[in-house]
Design a protein around this motif. Structure first.
Motif, PDB file in Angstrom:
ATOM      1  N   GLY A  71       5.175  -7.831  -0.835  1.00 37.78           N
ATOM      2  CA  GLY A  71       4.816  -9.142  -0.289  1.00 37.78           C
ATOM      3  C   GLY A  71       3.338  -9.318  -0.038  1.00 37.78           C
ATOM      4  N   LEU A  72       2.667  -8.278   0.435  1.00 33.87           N
ATOM      5  CA  LEU A  72       1.239  -8.390   0.758  1.00 33.87           C
ATOM      6  C   LEU A  72       0.381  -8.512  -0.497  1.00 33.87           C
ATOM      7  CD1 LEU A  72       1.012  -5.826   3.695  1.00 33.87           C
ATOM      8  CD2 LEU A  72       0.825  -8.324   3.834  1.00 33.87           C
ATOM      9  N   LEU A  73       0.832  -7.941  -1.606  1.00 29.03           N
ATOM     10  CA  LEU A  73       0.088  -8.113  -2.855  1.00 29.03           C
ATOM     11  C   LEU A  73      -0.038  -9.589  -3.210  1.00 29.03           C
ATOM     12  CD1 LEU A  73       1.504  -5.262  -5.131  1.00 29.03           C
ATOM     13  CD2 LEU A  73      -0.791  -5.416  -4.156  1.00 29.03           C
ATOM     14  N   LYS A  74       1.061 -10.308  -3.048  1.00 21.92           N
ATOM     15  CA  LYS A  74       1.058 -11.744  -3.344  1.00 21.92           C
ATOM     16  C   LYS A  74       0.348 -12.537  -2.265  1.00 21.92           C
ATOM     17  CE  LYS A  74       2.345 -15.320  -5.803  1.00 21.92           C
ATOM     18  NZ  LYS A  74       1.821 -15.536  -7.173  1.00 21.92           N
ATOM     19  N   PHE A  75       0.568 -12.161  -1.013  1.00 21.38           N
ATOM     20  CA  PHE A  75       0.039 -12.909   0.127  1.00 21.38           C
ATOM     21  C   PHE A  75      -1.488 -12.854   0.199  1.00 21.38           C
ATOM     22  CE2 PHE A  75      -0.983 -13.183   4.727  1.00 21.38           C
ATOM     23  CZ  PHE A  75      -0.505 -14.464   4.970  1.00 21.38           C
ATOM     24  N   HIS A  76      -2.061 -11.677  -0.040  1.00 22.88           N
ATOM     25  CA  HIS A  76      -3.508 -11.511   0.110  1.00 22.88           C
ATOM     26  C   HIS A  76      -4.278 -11.622  -1.213  1.00 22.88           C
ATOM     27  CE1 HIS A  76      -3.855 -10.600   4.354  1.00 22.88           C
ATOM     28  NE2 HIS A  76      -2.856  -9.728   4.272  1.00 22.88           N
ATOM     29  N   TYR A  77      -3.696 -11.117  -2.285  1.00 26.93           N
ATOM     30  CA  TYR A  77      -4.456 -10.973  -3.521  1.00 26.93           C
ATOM     31  C   TYR A  77      -3.893 -11.791  -4.678  1.00 26.93           C
ATOM     32  CZ  TYR A  77      -5.850  -6.959  -0.721  1.00 26.93           C
ATOM     33  OH  TYR A  77      -6.266  -6.158   0.308  1.00 26.93           O
ATOM     34  N   ASP A  78      -2.808 -12.501  -4.443  1.00 30.18           N
ATOM     35  CA  ASP A  78      -2.163 -13.303  -5.481  1.00 30.18           C
ATOM     36  C   ASP A  78      -1.812 -12.454  -6.709  1.00 30.18           C
ATOM     37  OD1 ASP A  78      -1.056 -15.719  -6.294  1.00 30.18           O
ATOM     38  OD2 ASP A  78      -2.820 -16.271  -7.470  1.00 30.18           O
ATOM     39  N   ILE A  79      -1.428 -11.206  -6.436  1.00 31.12           N
ATOM     40  CA  ILE A  79      -0.969 -10.292  -7.485  1.00 31.12           C
ATOM     41  C   ILE A  79       0.560 -10.333  -7.507  1.00 31.12           C
ATOM     42  CG2 ILE A  79      -0.872  -7.873  -8.228  1.00 31.12           C
ATOM     43  CD1 ILE A  79      -3.569  -7.469  -6.903  1.00 31.12           C
ATOM     44  N   SER A  80       1.131 -10.275  -8.675  1.00 27.97           N
ATOM     45  CA  SER A  80       2.582 -10.356  -8.804  1.00 27.97           C
ATOM     46  C   SER A  80       3.270  -9.337  -7.900  1.00 27.97           C
ATOM     47  CB  SER A  80       2.995 -10.106 -10.259  1.00 27.97           C
ATOM     48  OG  SER A  80       4.409  -9.988 -10.352  1.00 27.97           O
ATOM     49  N   PRO A  81       4.253  -9.774  -7.117  1.00 24.26           N
ATOM     50  CA  PRO A  81       4.959  -8.824  -6.233  1.00 24.26           C
ATOM     51  C   PRO A  81       5.747  -7.768  -6.994  1.00 24.26           C
ATOM     52  CG  PRO A  81       6.060 -10.969  -6.246  1.00 24.26           C
ATOM     53  CD  PRO A  81       4.760 -11.144  -6.971  1.00 24.26           C
ATOM     54  N   TRP A  82       5.906  -7.968  -8.305  1.00 24.45           N
ATOM     55  CA  TRP A  82       6.616  -6.948  -9.073  1.00 24.45           C
ATOM     56  C   TRP A  82       5.828  -5.640  -9.131  1.00 24.45           C
ATOM     57  CZ3 TRP A  82      11.520  -7.130  -9.790  1.00 24.45           C
ATOM     58  CH2 TRP A  82      12.167  -8.361  -9.883  1.00 24.45           C
ATOM     59  N   TRP A  83       4.505  -5.717  -8.947  1.00 20.82           N
ATOM     60  CA  TRP A  83       3.721  -4.492  -8.859  1.00 20.82           C
ATOM     61  C   TRP A  83       4.095  -3.692  -7.612  1.00 20.82           C
ATOM     62  CZ3 TRP A  83       1.379  -2.521 -12.852  1.00 20.82           C
ATOM     63  CH2 TRP A  83       0.922  -3.363 -13.877  1.00 20.82           C
ATOM     64  N   GLY A  84       4.692  -4.369  -6.651  1.00 17.99           N
ATOM     65  CA  GLY A  84       5.176  -3.678  -5.463  1.00 17.99           C
ATOM     66  C   GLY A  84       6.283  -2.690  -5.770  1.00 17.99           C
ATOM     67  N   MET A  85       6.958  -2.865  -6.911  1.00 17.76           N
ATOM     68  CA  MET A  85       7.982  -1.899  -7.316  1.00 17.76           C
ATOM     69  C   MET A  85       7.359  -0.531  -7.617  1.00 17.76           C
ATOM     70  SD  MET A  85      11.042  -3.415  -7.361  1.00 17.76           S
ATOM     71  CE  MET A  85      12.088  -2.583  -8.556  1.00 17.76           C
ATOM     72  N   LEU A  86       6.062  -0.509  -7.878  1.00 15.58           N
ATOM     73  CA  LEU A  86       5.325   0.750  -8.032  1.00 15.58           C
ATOM     74  C   LEU A  86       4.649   1.151  -6.729  1.00 15.58           C
ATOM     75  CD1 LEU A  86       3.632   0.161 -11.513  1.00 15.58           C
ATOM     76  CD2 LEU A  86       5.685   1.492 -11.032  1.00 15.58           C
ATOM     77  N   LEU A  87       3.983   0.173  -6.103  1.00 12.65           N
ATOM     78  CA  LEU A  87       3.212   0.471  -4.888  1.00 12.65           C
ATOM     79  C   LEU A  87       4.128   0.771  -3.697  1.00 12.65           C
ATOM     80  CD1 LEU A  87       0.488   0.603  -3.431  1.00 12.65           C
ATOM     81  CD2 LEU A  87       0.659  -1.868  -3.047  1.00 12.65           C
ATOM     82  N   GLY A  88       5.233   0.038  -3.558  1.00  9.88           N
ATOM     83  CA  GLY A  88       6.108   0.188  -2.401  1.00  9.88           C
ATOM     84  C   GLY A  88       6.651   1.593  -2.218  1.00  9.88           C
ATOM     85  N   PRO A  89       7.318   2.153  -3.224  1.00 11.04           N
ATOM     86  CA  PRO A  89       7.835   3.514  -3.056  1.00 11.04           C
ATOM     87  C   PRO A  89       6.750   4.561  -2.860  1.00 11.04           C
ATOM     88  CG  PRO A  89       8.162   2.718  -5.304  1.00 11.04           C
ATOM     89  CD  PRO A  89       7.740   1.548  -4.487  1.00 11.04           C
ATOM     90  N   VAL A  90       5.599   4.357  -3.502  1.00  8.27           N
ATOM     91  CA  VAL A  90       4.491   5.302  -3.313  1.00  8.27           C
ATOM     92  C   VAL A  90       3.979   5.233  -1.876  1.00  8.27           C
ATOM     93  CG1 VAL A  90       2.107   5.829  -3.975  1.00  8.27           C
ATOM     94  CG2 VAL A  90       3.798   5.279  -5.740  1.00  8.27           C
ATOM     95  N   ALA A  91       3.826   4.008  -1.347  1.00  6.06           N
ATOM     96  CA  ALA A  91       3.369   3.846   0.040  1.00  6.06           C
ATOM     97  C   ALA A  91       4.348   4.480   1.015  1.00  6.06           C
ATOM     98  CB  ALA A  91       3.191   2.355   0.356  1.00  6.06           C
ATOM     99  N   ALA A  92       5.646   4.266   0.790  1.00  4.99           N
ATOM    100  CA  ALA A  92       6.657   4.856   1.673  1.00  4.99           C
ATOM    101  C   ALA A  92       6.618   6.381   1.607  1.00  4.99           C
ATOM    102  CB  ALA A  92       8.042   4.342   1.293  1.00  4.99           C
TER     103      ALA A  92
END
Length: 318
Positions: A71-92
């Protein structure tokens, strides 16, 4: 037994792939997608709580981190939230490292309480960091893909990856060490097993796949806030119930438990109205009381007993 498991897995995979050909209504597809999400979270939790014996009440922290990474990728940087499928698990996974080093110094209820506090800390943190997380107002995005069929098959692939990874870990040296830690940590330590290290080996993939489910949830639902994704009862406690219903320390237990939990919850909600929570709670208590090993766990026990009786009868006949 091994061949039977392979046949069952192939049949289940075929059934899951073909199911959308017969179930096409949006509401029914939504229910199936929810089952997949909770199957992933349950399977991830089962690796840590079931096989390693480290009961965590804080998996909402990893789920929420994955959701907010998308969500923050889209909210702050207007980057597709689908990139969160990579960033999210790595962050966790990254966040789970210091958490494990600290919390695994504790055992039993003390570890469970420490993980419970962890989830609440993240909920309060993301609620109050309004400039970064938008606080209690949450994050709303426009979904880039709306077809439920896409989410179903993507979720199914996510579940398959989670199940395969868990299976490989459990049937490796790491898995045997985790079971020994669950059964008797002091004995495992006396045998030279570095228990904290191997518990972290279980926590890392558990946090990874929980974060992956969180990122998927953000893309699917398109709205999150701290009280949804860091919720103690609706995430951390629910995932434990899912695993207990299906069967702790079993491969398919979390999937069966998720199907039961979602289906029965929706059935009671639509037929019983405001009384659904009471009736559902009573049913869950009865299942836990009379099926302490969960549905899959009890089936496994019955199959082993039947195989033992068959072997005994064959030996007697010989």
């Amino acid at each position: 037994m091994k061949n039977k498991n392979i046949v069952f897995t192939l049949l289940f995979a075929l059934f899951a792939v073909l199911l959308p050909l017969f179930v096409k209504a949006p509401y029914q597809m939504h229910i199936l997608i929810l089952i997949i999400i909770w199957s992933v979270i349950g399977t991830a939790w089962n690796l840590l709580g079931g096989y390693a014996g480290q009961v965590s009440f804080g998996h909402a922290a990893f789920f929420g981190l994955g959701a907010y990474a998308a969500g923050l990728l889209k909210f702050h940087y207007d980057i597709s939230p689908w990139w969160g499928m990579l960033l999210g698990p790595v962050a966790a996974s990254v966040i789970s490292l210091p958490i494990g080093l600290i919390c695994f110094r504790l055992r039993g209820p003390y570890f469970a309480l420490a993980m419970l506090a962890l989830g609440e800390i993240f909920r309060l943190l993301f609620t109050n960091l309004t400039s970064f997380t938008n606080g209690a107002r949450g994050i709303l995005i426009m979904p880039e893909i709306t077809g439920k069929m896409f989410y179903y098959y993507l979720g199914l692939a996510m579940l398959a990856l989670t199940l395969l990874t868990t299976y490989l870990i459990v049937h490796s040296k790491v898995g045997y060490y985790l079971v020994s830690i669950r059964e008797d940590q002091d004995a495992a330590t006396s045998l030279g097993i570095p228990t904290t290290r191997y518990k972290n080996y279980a926590l890392l993939p558990s946090a990874f796949f929980t974060g992956l489910a969180g990122a998927f949830y953000m893309n699917y639902v398109a709205f999150i806030d701290p009280n949804i994704v860091f919720n103690l009862s609706n995430v951390s406690v629910m995932v434990i119930l899912v695993v207990m219903l299906g069967g702790v320390a079993t491969t398919w237990g979390p999937t069966v438990g998720a199907a039961m939990y979602i289906f029965l919850g929706e059935l009671f909600r639509t037929t019983l109205g405001s009384a659904n929570v009471l009736v559902f709670g009573i049913l869950v208590c009865l299942i836990i009381m009379f099926l302490p090993n969960g549905v899959v766990g009890e089936i496994n026990i019955l199959m082993k007993q039947a195989a033992a009786r068959k072997k005994t009868s064959l030996a007697g006949g010989a």
